[in-house]
Write a protein that holds these residues in place. Structure first.
Motif, PDB file in Angstrom:
ATOM      1  N   GLY A 179      19.147   7.698 -10.351  1.00 58.22           N
ATOM      2  CA  GLY A 179      18.377   7.828  -9.345  1.00 58.22           C
ATOM      3  C   GLY A 179      17.389   8.926 -10.209  1.00 58.22           C
ATOM      4  N   ASN A 180      17.342   9.517 -11.085  1.00 56.65           N
ATOM      5  CA  ASN A 180      16.033   9.908 -12.094  1.00 56.65           C
ATOM      6  C   ASN A 180      14.695   8.641 -12.349  1.00 56.65           C
ATOM      7  OD1 ASN A 180      17.903  12.108 -12.929  1.00 56.65           O
ATOM      8  ND2 ASN A 180      18.841  10.644 -14.326  1.00 56.65           N
ATOM      9  N   ASN A 181      13.756   9.498 -11.741  1.00 53.79           N
ATOM     10  CA  ASN A 181      12.672   8.779 -12.109  1.00 53.79           C
ATOM     11  C   ASN A 181      12.750   8.546 -13.620  1.00 53.79           C
ATOM     12  OD1 ASN A 181      10.053   7.945 -12.084  1.00 53.79           O
ATOM     13  ND2 ASN A 181       9.144   8.981  -9.870  1.00 53.79           N
ATOM     14  N   VAL A 182      12.113   7.147 -14.192  1.00 53.72           N
ATOM     15  CA  VAL A 182      11.866   7.030 -15.580  1.00 53.72           C
ATOM     16  C   VAL A 182      10.615   6.183 -15.924  1.00 53.72           C
ATOM     17  CG1 VAL A 182      13.695   7.065 -16.573  1.00 53.72           C
ATOM     18  CG2 VAL A 182      13.430   5.521 -15.350  1.00 53.72           C
ATOM     19  N   THR A 183       9.512   6.424 -14.764  1.00 55.07           N
ATOM     20  CA  THR A 183       8.233   6.039 -14.105  1.00 55.07           C
ATOM     21  C   THR A 183       7.316   5.719 -15.882  1.00 55.07           C
ATOM     22  OG1 THR A 183       8.833   5.638 -11.464  1.00 55.07           O
ATOM     23  CG2 THR A 183       6.529   5.445 -13.547  1.00 55.07           C
ATOM     24  N   SER A 184       7.498   6.597 -16.334  1.00 58.67           N
ATOM     25  CA  SER A 184       6.738   7.247 -17.389  1.00 58.67           C
ATOM     26  C   SER A 184       7.086   6.776 -18.411  1.00 58.67           C
ATOM     27  CB  SER A 184       6.442   8.855 -17.642  1.00 58.67           C
ATOM     28  OG  SER A 184       8.260   9.332 -18.177  1.00 58.67           O
ATOM     29  N   LEU A 185       8.593   6.245 -18.866  1.00 60.61           N
ATOM     30  CA  LEU A 185       8.633   5.085 -19.932  1.00 60.61           C
ATOM     31  C   LEU A 185       7.922   3.236 -19.628  1.00 60.61           C
ATOM     32  CD1 LEU A 185      12.561   6.349 -20.472  1.00 60.61           C
ATOM     33  CD2 LEU A 185       9.887   7.353 -22.178  1.00 60.61           C
ATOM     34  N   SER A 186       7.230   3.542 -18.968  1.00 56.23           N
ATOM     35  CA  SER A 186       7.151   1.776 -18.370  1.00 56.23           C
ATOM     36  C   SER A 186       5.605   2.107 -18.265  1.00 56.23           C
ATOM     37  CB  SER A 186       7.834   1.463 -16.207  1.00 56.23           C
ATOM     38  OG  SER A 186       6.732   2.707 -15.897  1.00 56.23           O
ATOM     39  N   SER A 187       5.469   0.460 -18.722  1.00 52.58           N
ATOM     40  CA  SER A 187       4.034   0.323 -19.120  1.00 52.58           C
ATOM     41  C   SER A 187       4.066  -0.955 -17.662  1.00 52.58           C
ATOM     42  CB  SER A 187       3.191  -0.130 -20.070  1.00 52.58           C
ATOM     43  OG  SER A 187       4.270  -1.524 -20.072  1.00 52.58           O
ATOM     44  N   THR A 188       2.067  -1.288 -17.265  1.00 56.60           N
ATOM     45  CA  THR A 188       2.467  -1.904 -16.081  1.00 56.60           C
ATOM     46  C   THR A 188       1.055  -2.898 -15.674  1.00 56.60           C
ATOM     47  OG1 THR A 188       3.195  -0.675 -14.603  1.00 56.60           O
ATOM     48  CG2 THR A 188       1.974  -2.269 -13.658  1.00 56.60           C
ATOM     49  N   THR A 189       0.636  -4.286 -16.144  1.00 55.05           N
ATOM     50  CA  THR A 189      -0.574  -4.920 -15.860  1.00 55.05           C
ATOM     51  C   THR A 189      -0.658  -4.798 -14.504  1.00 55.05           C
ATOM     52  OG1 THR A 189       1.024  -6.717 -16.410  1.00 55.05           O
ATOM     53  CG2 THR A 189       0.138  -5.006 -18.296  1.00 55.05           C
ATOM     54  N   LEU A 190      -1.732  -6.037 -14.192  1.00 55.20           N
ATOM     55  CA  LEU A 190      -2.229  -5.888 -13.010  1.00 55.20           C
ATOM     56  C   LEU A 190      -3.410  -7.733 -12.999  1.00 55.20           C
ATOM     57  CD1 LEU A 190      -3.669  -3.052 -11.452  1.00 55.20           C
ATOM     58  CD2 LEU A 190      -1.382  -3.873 -10.421  1.00 55.20           C
ATOM     59  N   LEU A 191      -3.147  -8.363 -12.389  1.00 57.48           N
ATOM     60  CA  LEU A 191      -4.115  -9.702 -12.238  1.00 57.48           C
ATOM     61  C   LEU A 191      -4.089 -10.085 -11.406  1.00 57.48           C
ATOM     62  CD1 LEU A 191      -2.185 -11.921 -14.576  1.00 57.48           C
ATOM     63  CD2 LEU A 191      -4.000 -10.843 -15.573  1.00 57.48           C
ATOM     64  N   SER A 192      -6.227  -9.704 -10.908  1.00 57.41           N
ATOM     65  CA  SER A 192      -6.526 -10.337  -9.498  1.00 57.41           C
ATOM     66  C   SER A 192      -6.580 -11.380  -9.095  1.00 57.41           C
ATOM     67  CB  SER A 192      -8.223  -9.494  -9.321  1.00 57.41           C
ATOM     68  OG  SER A 192      -8.208  -9.606  -8.324  1.00 57.41           O
ATOM     69  N   ASP A 193      -6.495 -12.469  -8.479  1.00 58.31           N
ATOM     70  CA  ASP A 193      -6.529 -13.892  -7.969  1.00 58.31           C
ATOM     71  C   ASP A 193      -7.886 -14.152  -7.582  1.00 58.31           C
ATOM     72  OD1 ASP A 193      -6.373 -13.307  -5.742  1.00 58.31           O
ATOM     73  OD2 ASP A 193      -4.067 -13.628  -5.072  1.00 58.31           O
ATOM     74  N   SER A 194      -8.174 -15.524  -6.879  1.00 54.07           N
ATOM     75  CA  SER A 194      -9.091 -15.530  -6.814  1.00 54.07           C
ATOM     76  C   SER A 194      -9.850 -15.230  -5.490  1.00 54.07           C
ATOM     77  CB  SER A 194      -9.112 -17.435  -6.550  1.00 54.07           C
ATOM     78  OG  SER A 194      -8.271 -17.705  -5.772  1.00 54.07           O
ATOM     79  N   GLN A 195      -9.045 -14.961  -4.484  1.00 52.36           N
ATOM     80  CA  GLN A 195      -9.672 -14.124  -3.312  1.00 52.36           C
ATOM     81  C   GLN A 195      -9.250 -12.539  -3.690  1.00 52.36           C
ATOM     82  OE1 GLN A 195      -6.180 -15.213  -0.600  1.00 52.36           O
ATOM     83  NE2 GLN A 195      -6.990 -16.783  -0.394  1.00 52.36           N
ATOM     84  N   GLY A 196      -9.297 -11.875  -4.431  1.00 48.64           N
ATOM     85  CA  GLY A 196      -8.659 -10.683  -4.893  1.00 48.64           C
ATOM     86  C   GLY A 196      -7.955  -9.852  -4.824  1.00 48.64           C
ATOM     87  N   LEU A 197      -6.657 -10.647  -4.444  1.00 51.36           N
ATOM     88  CA  LEU A 197      -5.561  -9.524  -4.106  1.00 51.36           C
ATOM     89  C   LEU A 197      -4.787  -9.755  -5.741  1.00 51.36           C
ATOM     90  CD1 LEU A 197      -4.161 -11.682  -1.012  1.00 51.36           C
ATOM     91  CD2 LEU A 197      -5.607  -9.611  -1.316  1.00 51.36           C
ATOM     92  N   LEU A 198      -4.210  -8.433  -5.617  1.00 48.40           N
ATOM     93  CA  LEU A 198      -3.677  -8.205  -6.744  1.00 48.40           C
ATOM     94  C   LEU A 198      -1.824  -8.920  -7.257  1.00 48.40           C
ATOM     95  CD1 LEU A 198      -5.274  -4.707  -7.493  1.00 48.40           C
ATOM     96  CD2 LEU A 198      -5.938  -6.800  -8.468  1.00 48.40           C
TER      97      LEU A 198
END
Length: 280
Positions: A179-198
Motif C-alpha cells: 500500500g505504499n505510494n511509489v508514484t515517484s518511481l514512475s514516469s508518465t507520458t501523454l498523447l492527445s487525439d484529434s478531439q483533444g482527449l488525452l
C-alpha cells in the motif's frame, strides 16, 4: 444666521437626491457556479439582465479573451455569424424569446476541450453597458486503466498502466503490495487525439515479478458539492427598481439627519442669546 444654516443644509441634502436617483441603471448577471460538462455535450451558459429588461434592441456580445473576437455577437436585432470567432461558428445561439425578458444566456453545442475557460457576457443599450461572466469546465473520465508487463532482454522489467479518453490531464498513483505510494518511481507520458482527449501511459520498473502493484488513474477536478440555495432576485418585486431603492434610502437618511440639525440649531440659538447681552 439661523435660517441660513438650516437652509443651506437642506439644500445640500435635497441636491443629492436627483444625482442618486439617476445612478440606478441595470446590470448583467452571470453565474457564480461553473458549468461542468463532458466533451460533446450541449450546454447553456447562464446570463441575464437585472432588473429584467428586453434585450431585443441591445447589442449582446459573448467573448473570451478578446472583445473584438466574439464567441457570439447579436447586433441590430440579429446574429452576426461573420464576425464570430471561427471555432464557434455554427455552435452558438441566443433564444429570441428569452431576449425579450432580458435572458441573454448562450447555448453552446458540441462542447470541446478547448472550450474550457471564462466567458464574458456583455450588453449595451447605447447609453449604458454592463458585463458578467460564466466559467465553463470541460471534463472527461477516461477508460478503466489496464496494467501489463513489458520486459526486454538486458533491461529491467516494468509495468505499464494505460488509460485513454481523459480531459484534463489525470492524476496517476502507483502503490506496491504493502500500500505504499511509489508514484515517484514512475514516469508518465501523454498523447492527445484529434478531439483533444488525452491518453495516458505510466511506467514503473519492478525488481521481482512476485510484487503486486496497483495503478489508480483519476481526475484532478473534484466532484462538486451539492448545495441548495434560495435566491430571491429583485426581479421578483417588479414595482421596486434600483433607483427607487436609492431614492428612499437617501430620503430616510435625510429624515434621520433632521433631528441632529435641529439640536445643532438650538445650540447655536442658545449661544447667540448668551452673546447678545455682551454685545450690548
Amino acid at each position: 444666521m439661523k435660517m441660513g444654516f438650516l437652509g443651506r443644509t437642506c439644500l445640500i441634502v435635497l441636491s443629492l437626491l436627483p444625482a442618486v436617483s439617476t445612478q440606478g441603471g441595470w446590470r448583467v448577471v452571470g453565474s457564480d457556479q461553473p458549468v461542468i460538462a463532458e466533451p460533446g455535450d450541449d450546454v447553456i451558459l447562464p446570463c441575464h439582465i437585472s432588473p429584467r429588461l428586453s434585450a431585443v434592441d441591445m447589442e449582446v456580445r459573448w467573448y473570451r479573451d478578446r472583445f473584438d473576437t466574439p464567441v457570439h455577437l447579436y447586433l441590430n436585432k440579429k446574429d452576426q455569424p461573420r464576425r464570430q470567432d471561427i471555432p464557434y461558428r455554427g455552435r452558438t445561439a441566443l433564444s429570441p424569446s428569452a431576449l425579450q425578458t432580458g435572458d441573454i444566456s448562450l447555448h453552446l453545442r458540441n462542447l470541446q476541450p478547448a472550450d474550457w475557460g471564462i466567458y464574458k457576457c456583455y450588453a449595451d443599450d447605447g447609453s449604458w453597458n454592463e458585463e458578467g461572466q460564466t466559467e465553463v469546465i470541460v471534463t472527461a473520465l477516461g477508460t478503466q486503466p489496464s496494467i501489463s508487463m513489458e520486459s526486454t532482454q538486458g533491461e529491467q522489467s516494468r509495468l505499464v498502466c494505460r488509460s485513454e479518453g481523459w480531459y484534463p490531464e489525470p492524476e496517476v498513483t502507483w502503490r506496491d503490495r504493502d500500500g505504499n505510494n511509489v508514484t515517484s518511481l514512475s514516469s508518465t507520458t501523454l498523447l492527445s487525439d484529434s478531439q483533444g482527449l488525452l491518453s495516458v501511459s505510466s511506467y514503473i520498473k519492478i525488481k521481482q515479478q512476485s510484487n503486486v502493484f496497483s495503478c489508480l488513474v483519476r481526475s484532478k477536478i473534484p466532484k462538486p458539492d451539492w448545495e441548495s440555495k434560495l435566491h430571491i432576485s429583485s426581479d421578483f418585486f417588479p414595482g421596486v427598481s434600483g433607483w427607487m431603492v436609492a431614492f428612499f434610502l437617501t430620503l430616510a437618511l435625510s429624515i434621520a439627519v433632521i433631528p441632529l440639525l435641529v439640536i445643532q440649531w438650538r445650540r447655536m440659538d442658545a449661544m447667540e442669546r448668551k452673546l447678545e447681552p455682551m454685545g450690548k
